[in-house]
Design an enzyme around this catalytic site. Structure first.
Site, PDB file in Angstrom:
ATOM      1  N   GLU A  37       6.599 -48.003 -22.045  1.00  0.00           N
ATOM      2  CA  GLU A  37       7.159 -47.975 -23.393  1.00  0.00           C
ATOM      3  C   GLU A  37       6.680 -49.194 -24.170  1.00  0.00           C
ATOM      4  O   GLU A  37       6.142 -50.148 -23.590  1.00  0.00           O
ATOM      5  CB  GLU A  37       8.693 -47.943 -23.310  1.00  0.00           C
ATOM      6  N   HIS A  68      11.260 -39.537 -19.703  1.00  0.00           N
ATOM      7  CA  HIS A  68      12.195 -39.783 -18.599  1.00  0.00           C
ATOM      8  C   HIS A  68      13.605 -39.290 -18.929  1.00  0.00           C
ATOM      9  O   HIS A  68      13.948 -39.065 -20.093  1.00  0.00           O
ATOM     10  CB  HIS A  68      12.234 -41.272 -18.263  1.00  0.00           C
TER      11      HIS A  68
END
Length: 171
Positions: free
Chosen positions: A82, A9
């Protein structure tokens, strides 16, 4: 043969503040938005069949910006989140003893195993596709480890991905 374009990202405010983001949504910075736009430009001439991404907001925003001009099937999957930092989530990295993670945090072994599940999932569901996979720094290391055949003890020898960096792999 499956081609994976693995990326991370765009930069978030939490990245700049050096915060354990884990499963927090994250907010892209102006630079993160620009990184996502540049990612879209970098990928514009690359054939893609679909997108597989984390469901966390910082990734959803990155994909939405980068792929705005492309109408591709897009699966958001929590497997690509994550690492879960447990009670460290939201804390500044320099405020804790990183050698002693909390008991409620996901371990390196758990993250490595999740990376294996992701690669197996891609092999089964996306066989023969060109796929953009957008996720996060540490889980991306685990994914790469399983693609490259890297042992868990060598996991952190895989270079850290910069925000919006793309790495190409063929399964």
């Amino acid at each position: 043969m499956t081609t994976i374009y693995l990326t991370r990202h765009g930069q978030t405010e939490e990245n700049l503040m050096r915060i354990f983001q884990g499963h927090m949504p994250g907010k892209l910075t102006e630079e993160g938005i620009e990184q996502a736009q540049n990612l879209g430009k970098e990928l514009c001439d690359i054939h893609l069949d679909c997108i597989l991404s984390s469901d966390l907001q910082r990734v959803v925003d990155t994909v939405s910006i980068a792929m705005a001009d492309r109408n591709l099937p897009w699966e958001q999957n929590s497997l690509l989140r994550e690492i879960d930092w447990g009670s460290w989530t939201g804390l500044k990295i320099d405020s804790v003893n990183t050698k002693n993670p909390p008991k409620d945090a996901e371990t390196k072994e758990m993250l490595y195993e999740r990376g294996r599940h992701i690669v197996e999932y891609i092999r089964e569901k996306y066989e023969g596709k060109d796929i953009l996979v957008v996720s996060h720094g540490l889980i991306n290391r685990s994914i790469q480890a399983h693609i490259l055949g890297v042992d868990i003890n060598e996991l952190y020898n895989i270079p850290h991905m910069k925000n919006a960096e793309v790495r190409k792999f063929i399964l």
